[in-house]
Design a protein around this motif. Structure first.
Motif, PDB file in Angstrom:
ATOM      1  N   HIS A  30     -14.508  84.006  -0.423  1.00 30.90           N
ATOM      2  CA  HIS A  30     -14.378  82.843   0.464  1.00 30.90           C
ATOM      3  C   HIS A  30     -13.186  83.028   1.402  1.00 30.90           C
ATOM      4  O   HIS A  30     -13.233  82.622   2.554  1.00 30.90           O
ATOM      5  CB  HIS A  30     -14.183  81.561  -0.342  1.00 30.90           C
ATOM      6  N   ASP A  31     -12.114  83.639   0.899  1.00 30.30           N
ATOM      7  CA  ASP A  31     -10.902  83.817   1.707  1.00 30.30           C
ATOM      8  C   ASP A  31     -11.090  84.854   2.813  1.00 30.30           C
ATOM      9  O   ASP A  31     -10.308  84.899   3.749  1.00 30.30           O
ATOM     10  CB  ASP A  31      -9.732  84.223   0.812  1.00 30.30           C
ATOM     11  N   ARG A  32     -12.113  85.679   2.710  1.00 31.53           N
ATOM     12  CA  ARG A  32     -12.368  86.699   3.733  1.00 31.53           C
ATOM     13  C   ARG A  32     -13.252  86.189   4.867  1.00 31.53           C
ATOM     14  O   ARG A  32     -13.490  86.903   5.838  1.00 31.53           O
ATOM     15  CB  ARG A  32     -13.029  87.926   3.101  1.00 31.53           C
ATOM     16  N   CYS A  33     -13.760  84.986   4.738  1.00 33.28           N
ATOM     17  CA  CYS A  33     -14.650  84.425   5.752  1.00 33.28           C
ATOM     18  C   CYS A  33     -13.884  84.255   7.063  1.00 33.28           C
ATOM     19  O   CYS A  33     -12.801  83.679   7.099  1.00 33.28           O
ATOM     20  CB  CYS A  33     -15.200  83.084   5.287  1.00 33.28           C
ATOM     21  N   ARG A  34     -14.462  84.763   8.148  1.00 24.96           N
ATOM     22  CA  ARG A  34     -13.825  84.677   9.464  1.00 24.96           C
ATOM     23  C   ARG A  34     -14.648  83.863  10.459  1.00 24.96           C
ATOM     24  O   ARG A  34     -14.322  83.808  11.629  1.00 24.96           O
ATOM     25  CB  ARG A  34     -13.582  86.082  10.034  1.00 24.96           C
ATOM     26  N   GLN A  35     -15.707  83.221   9.997  1.00 26.51           N
ATOM     27  CA  GLN A  35     -16.523  82.385  10.884  1.00 26.51           C
ATOM     28  C   GLN A  35     -15.906  80.995  10.952  1.00 26.51           C
ATOM     29  O   GLN A  35     -16.445  80.019  10.455  1.00 26.51           O
ATOM     30  CB  GLN A  35     -17.962  82.316  10.378  1.00 26.51           C
ATOM     31  N   THR A  36     -14.737  80.911  11.590  1.00 27.93           N
ATOM     32  CA  THR A  36     -13.970  79.668  11.586  1.00 27.93           C
ATOM     33  C   THR A  36     -14.313  78.732  12.730  1.00 27.93           C
ATOM     34  O   THR A  36     -13.868  77.593  12.747  1.00 27.93           O
ATOM     35  CB  THR A  36     -12.464  79.976  11.624  1.00 27.93           C
ATOM     36  N   GLU A  37     -15.053  79.197  13.717  1.00 29.59           N
ATOM     37  CA  GLU A  37     -15.407  78.322  14.835  1.00 29.59           C
ATOM     38  C   GLU A  37     -16.757  78.715  15.410  1.00 29.59           C
ATOM     39  O   GLU A  37     -17.234  79.835  15.217  1.00 29.59           O
ATOM     40  CB  GLU A  37     -14.340  78.357  15.914  1.00 29.59           C
ATOM     41  N   ASP A  38     -17.363  77.756  16.113  1.00 31.98           N
ATOM     42  CA  ASP A  38     -18.632  78.025  16.779  1.00 31.98           C
ATOM     43  C   ASP A  38     -18.390  78.968  17.957  1.00 31.98           C
ATOM     44  O   ASP A  38     -17.405  78.822  18.689  1.00 31.98           O
ATOM     45  CB  ASP A  38     -19.250  76.735  17.305  1.00 31.98           C
ATOM     46  N   ILE A  39     -19.292  79.923  18.139  1.00 34.40           N
ATOM     47  CA  ILE A  39     -19.221  80.827  19.288  1.00 34.40           C
ATOM     48  C   ILE A  39     -20.439  80.535  20.160  1.00 34.40           C
ATOM     49  O   ILE A  39     -21.565  80.840  19.776  1.00 34.40           O
ATOM     50  CB  ILE A  39     -19.214  82.300  18.843  1.00 34.40           C
ATOM     51  N   LEU A  50     -24.249  81.289  19.777  1.00 29.87           N
ATOM     52  CA  LEU A  50     -24.464  82.679  19.415  1.00 29.87           C
ATOM     53  C   LEU A  50     -24.225  82.831  17.919  1.00 29.87           C
ATOM     54  O   LEU A  50     -24.968  83.506  17.223  1.00 29.87           O
ATOM     55  CB  LEU A  50     -23.509  83.573  20.214  1.00 29.87           C
ATOM     56  N   GLN A  51     -23.171  82.145  17.448  1.00 27.93           N
ATOM     57  CA  GLN A  51     -22.872  82.139  16.020  1.00 27.93           C
ATOM     58  C   GLN A  51     -22.201  80.812  15.677  1.00 27.93           C
ATOM     59  O   GLN A  51     -21.259  80.400  16.344  1.00 27.93           O
ATOM     60  CB  GLN A  51     -21.947  83.299  15.658  1.00 27.93           C
ATOM     61  N   ALA A  52     -22.712  80.153  14.651  1.00 23.01           N
ATOM     62  CA  ALA A  52     -22.123  78.889  14.211  1.00 23.01           C
ATOM     63  C   ALA A  52     -21.038  79.164  13.186  1.00 23.01           C
ATOM     64  O   ALA A  52     -21.081  80.167  12.474  1.00 23.01           O
ATOM     65  CB  ALA A  52     -23.198  78.006  13.587  1.00 23.01           C
ATOM     66  N   ARG A  53     -20.059  78.263  13.125  1.00 29.33           N
ATOM     67  CA  ARG A  53     -19.011  78.447  12.118  1.00 29.33           C
ATOM     68  C   ARG A  53     -19.602  78.223  10.734  1.00 29.33           C
ATOM     69  O   ARG A  53     -20.611  77.529  10.575  1.00 29.33           O
ATOM     70  CB  ARG A  53     -17.835  77.522  12.392  1.00 29.33           C
ATOM     71  N   CYS A  54     -18.962  78.778   9.757  1.00 25.55           N
ATOM     72  CA  CYS A  54     -19.421  78.683   8.370  1.00 25.55           C
ATOM     73  C   CYS A  54     -19.340  77.234   7.915  1.00 25.55           C
ATOM     74  O   CYS A  54     -18.350  76.549   8.150  1.00 25.55           O
ATOM     75  CB  CYS A  54     -18.562  79.585   7.489  1.00 25.55           C
ATOM     76  N   ARG A  55     -20.374  76.753   7.264  1.00 20.77           N
ATOM     77  CA  ARG A  55     -20.435  75.366   6.804  1.00 20.77           C
ATOM     78  C   ARG A  55     -20.126  75.236   5.307  1.00 20.77           C
ATOM     79  O   ARG A  55     -20.378  74.205   4.707  1.00 20.77           O
ATOM     80  CB  ARG A  55     -21.816  74.768   7.072  1.00 20.77           C
TER      81      ARG A  55
END
Length: 129
Positions: free
Chosen positions: A91-100, A110-115
């Motif tokens: 979980h700490d390695r997740c880098r999808q912190t914002e919507d692109i 293009l890519q949604a942030r992690c929910r």
């Protein structure tokens, strides 16, 4: 369907011999019921069972290795693997912190942030709503 003997609402999953197999609306262990003890669940009973299941899912901590993932299609690859296999540090390695957003588009991502609910940005957003 409502199992009158157990006073429970469940989804019909199949038939095994003389019994009907039911499963709780939110998932879980099936049980056998006699066809004579079943009656159609009312709309209110069905809705109540679905709301109870949704509430139970919302209380599940994603840091709990035994927790069942709710919506892994809205999570990053790291959080999906962490939910399925239990290495919490992923979980700490997740880098999808914002919507692109997709360039030159309106509202298409293009890519949604992690929910995943383990992230502070998801918890803050839930607290505001």
């Amino acid at each position: 369907m409502r199992d009158l003997r157990r006073d429970r609402v469940g989804q019909v999953m199949g038939h095994e011999g003389p019994y009907v197999q039911l499963r709780p609306v939110g998932g879980g262990r099936e049980w056998d019921a006699e066809p004579g003890s079943l009656s159609p669940a009312s709309l209110a009973e069905g809705l109540s069972a679905r709301v109870a299941a949704a509430n139970a899912r919302s209380r599940v901590s994603c840091r709990d290795p035994a927790a069942t993932p709710i919506d892994t299609d809205k999570m990053s690859a790291e959080c999906t693997v962490a939910h399925q296999h239990g290495p919490v540090e992923l979980h700490d390695r997740c880098r999808q912190t914002e919507d692109i957003p997709l360039p030159h588009s309106q509202g298409i991502l293009l890519q949604a942030r992690c929910r995943c609910t383990c992230h502070p940005w998801t918890r803050r957003r839930k607290a505001r709503s």
